[in-house]
Design an enzyme around this catalytic site. Sequence first.
Site, short mmCIF file in Angstrom:
data_model
loop_
_atom_site.label_atom_id
_atom_site.label_comp_id
_atom_site.label_asym_id
_atom_site.label_seq_id
_atom_site.Cartn_x
_atom_site.Cartn_y
_atom_site.Cartn_z
N CYS A 51 22.25 41.51 -8.85
CA CYS A 51 22.14 40.98 -9.53
C CYS A 51 21.77 42.10 -10.67
O CYS A 51 20.50 43.17 -11.05
CB CYS A 51 20.73 40.38 -8.88
SG CYS A 51 20.53 38.65 -10.97
N CYS A 54 18.01 40.95 -12.07
CA CYS A 54 16.79 40.63 -11.04
C CYS A 54 16.82 42.54 -9.90
O CYS A 54 15.68 42.86 -9.74
CB CYS A 54 16.34 39.73 -10.85
SG CYS A 54 17.33 39.19 -9.41
N GLU A 273 -6.75 62.24 -38.98
CA GLU A 273 -4.69 62.40 -38.82
C GLU A 273 -4.38 63.35 -39.45
O GLU A 273 -3.74 62.78 -40.37
CB GLU A 273 -4.21 61.21 -38.66
CG GLU A 273 -5.27 60.03 -37.98
CD GLU A 273 -4.54 58.71 -38.17
OE1 GLU A 273 -4.79 57.87 -36.87
OE2 GLU A 273 -3.99 58.60 -38.91
N ASP A 302 -2.14 53.38 -43.89
CA ASP A 302 -3.28 52.17 -44.16
C ASP A 302 -4.36 52.73 -45.38
O ASP A 302 -5.62 51.90 -45.13
CB ASP A 302 -3.54 51.47 -42.98
CG ASP A 302 -3.85 49.87 -43.08
OD1 ASP A 302 -3.96 49.13 -43.78
OD2 ASP A 302 -4.70 49.34 -42.40
N LYS A 444 -4.67 47.89 -37.10
CA LYS A 444 -3.43 48.43 -37.73
C LYS A 444 -2.17 47.76 -37.19
O LYS A 444 -1.01 47.26 -37.38
CB LYS A 444 -3.21 49.18 -35.91
CG LYS A 444 -2.53 49.65 -35.60
CD LYS A 444 -2.36 50.58 -34.28
CE LYS A 444 -0.55 51.19 -33.87
NZ LYS A 444 -0.50 51.29 -32.48
N ASP A 682 -1.25 45.48 -28.26
CA ASP A 682 -0.43 45.35 -27.63
C ASP A 682 0.22 44.85 -26.49
O ASP A 682 0.57 44.27 -26.52
CB ASP A 682 -0.52 47.38 -27.49
CG ASP A 682 -1.63 48.13 -26.98
OD1 ASP A 682 -2.42 47.03 -26.96
OD2 ASP A 682 -1.53 48.68 -26.46
#
EC number: 2.4.1.12
Length: 984
Positions: A51, A54, A273, A302, A444, A682
């Site tokens: 398939c 899957c 950063e 930001d 974020k 996330d």
Amino acid sequence: MMESKSPVCNTCGEEIGVKPNGEFFVACHECSFPICKACLEYEFKEGRRICLRCGNPYDENVLDDVETKTSKHQSTIATHISNTPQDSGIHARHVSTVSTIDSELNDEYGNPIWKNRVDSWKDKKSKKKKKHPKATKDEDPDAQVPPQQHMEDISLNAEAASATDVLSVVIPIPRTKITSYRIVIIMRLTILALFFHYRITHPVDSAYGLWLTSVICEIWFAFSWVLDQFPKWSPINRETYIDRLSARFEREGEPSQLAAVDFFVSTVDPLKEPPLITANTVLSILALDYPVDKVSCYVSDDGAAMLSFESLVETADFARKWVPFCKKYSIEPRAPEFYFSLKIDYLRDKVQPSFVKERRAMKRDYEEFKIRMNALVAKAQKTPEEGWTMQDGTSWPGNNTRDHPGMIQVFLGYSGARDVEGNELPRLVYVSREKRPGYQHHKKAGAENALVRVSAVLTNAPFILNLDCDHYVNNSKAVREAMCFLMDPVVGQDVCYVQFPQRFDGIDKSDRYANRNIVFFDVNMRGLDGIQGPVYVGTGCVFRRQALYGYSPPSKPKMLPQSSSSSCCCCPSKKKQTQDPSEIYKDAKREELDAAIFNLGDLDNYDEYERSMLISQTSFEKTFGLSAVFIESTLMENGGVPDSVNPSTLIKEAIHVISCGYEEKTEWGKEIGWIYGSITEDILTGFKMHCRGWRSIYCMPLRPAFKGSAPINLSDRLHQVLRWALGSVEIFLSRHCPLWYGCSGGRLKWLQRMAYINTIVYPFTSLPLVAYCTLPAICLLTGKFIIPTLSNLASMLFLGLFISIILTSVLELRWSGVSIEDLWRNEQFWVIGGVSAHLFAVFQGFLKMLAGLDTNFTVTSKTAEDLEFGELYIVKWTTLLIPPTSLLIINLVGVVAGFSDALNKGYEAWGPLFGKIFFAFWVVLHLYPFLKGLMGRQNRTPTIVILWSILLASVFSLVWVRINPFVSKTDTTSLSQNCLLIDC
């Protein structure tokens, strides 16, 4: 409107048809992947018996039935195609070209069945258009898409149909490896059941409290193992064919038909950063091996820092030199900092005589670029009292980081600066969303949602790739790898995102604190790919924009609305959940409007045109916000900026959609975009997509797609793990808890749900883990033990359990290719993180969610030595170090006390002592990396030497005291007799 009487084939768009018994034709009984008999015949003819969705083999009876009809059906199709009339107009130009190429490749790739499919698809489209001839451009939903978009859409479908080779294939794990792996899992599960039967039926009366605690802990560990193990039941591998992607969508002499991609790069504080790292990420994106008009890079600042803005100005200027150099010589990686730091022979495979000269010149240019960037950073160390001032003398709008307007600046693009060779550059956009006091900005996740809206207004690419500012593109063809899935007409339409594994630079070779997470990315994620897809891990992910808007996949039936203000998913609605198949599989342009976020239950009987008229503007505004331009862009499945929009007003509209009040009373962060409610947005975002029926893909190219940096010292690593664990606890205590959320929809597979449950309950393992690691010391100090005297049968049971654990790990290493060292490091840090960061996350999560208290952990650092991996030896004090340090001390003290007790009691005490010592050393060995990091470099004396010195010195001291070599022996019998003779 013509309605299908059966589901449509995912490959060619034709009706699947029914079997003689009246049931719909089903080729795969595992996932019910819709594919018609004709397409299945072709798959069988090409030797593909599994398939496409899957990876499970097709039913043998279906294949046998197809095999008997192949020759007859092939001749019928050939006759039908020869009689197909030629179309006219601009659409026919694309199809005729494809047909010619298809006939040329006929001998190599098989019969031209796809041309018939494309012609029939076009006939259906033309009939639908004739039904509403009076529809104006503003009224017709299709008219909102530019004509060029229509041509691209038809051409994509035609070419996809003509090329018979797929863009990606599923490669199952060999049966010899996976079968034995599954057998051992079942065997281990059986042994566990027998083990718990013995443990429960044989209590230790002399230490009942210790025995009961150990049994409870062991049951929880077994439950955690089941949650972690069974989602790895069906791991798969995938292989992509980039050359076929180029042959299909990048024909010579024609514009590229590859889909456009919007890149998101997020940064907050440039002092934490470094701007140079962010610049390297941006440069690697701009230099991608992808059509420049299809790439747009959005950088979210930001923190509204002028340093970030000025560094992006320098980056855009240097990109004019760097991008053509990368594409001219096809260098890898295309982040200059990491390219120039490679310790390889850069002359190898470079035949151009000019390469050496240009490389040296480029390296000088980059060194000058670094000097300018470092000067900006040095300048930003001290903020002027009056705030920052731009070059034109005006005050920087972001001087107050918590109260400033939205800012957008387009640096590069189609009409902007070109590179040094006069070629176009990808678009580069600086974005800083508006912030005002009194508004919740959602960190974020809120910044990502702002980028979604800005990009939809300015470029509106159908796909989005988000990266952390410290994750650069290591493989310039990474986007093409993802497009092999997302643009595949067979498997792509139900894919919400393609996740790449995270790989890291700058980690010590031994990977002391399991920073690489090899076991998770190479074992767990591949297991999930065989179910419904990997979880979203926050970076290195290519999204389908329509999936972020909360739409359901096209092949899935409609779900009832599930607004954030409605009842919880655990309370099923009494309304009808499903529809008739003829209602479900309507061939409409925007069937995705049947999504959870829209209340379209009363519009099922309307066709496409009538439906678009009945959906009010207010419904969209309540969902997406008050922006007509953005709302119109959400209806364009193939992306692109609407023709009805005036380009001069786009920036003004983009500023509007990043205003701080735009998301109020909308579904942003609730049902669409990145989901709010947890600092690990996330996991929550991917979970919502899977609940709607989407599936995700795990892509592992040979050359890692992206690389980033990871904290390598102990304290920073623990704080990183604390943040992840705290997010999991927040999800567990929210309405989105996988234990019950989405159960009524039935679209989340149970093994996938089990994996999500594991991602939110693993921090709670810290409670039994701390208790279990304390038991050895208590047993050594009290002289008691949690296990009774073992019989021969019980000994065999314990031995079988240990062997099954070892076999499971060995067979897992065999099919995954993970090294035993990586597995051991993962096991060690599971204990280290469990007794420190996870424990604090549980308490902090309950305090935050129930009492509203937010606890912060401060870190004080000391200077590191100036050497390679010097950060590894930084010693930072944090409260996270207290629990594991305490466990180490009490277990070491327990070992010394145990030896002392055995010396006093004699030989009969040594047998039980070895079992307790083994238990204690199990804890010490797992916490050894923590002890090594806690002690730092210690003048380069190996930590293991110090540890063994302390232990051996303590043991020998006890033995010395017991022997008493310099004390004369006294005859106690004669002494007592002498005492009796004394006359008091």
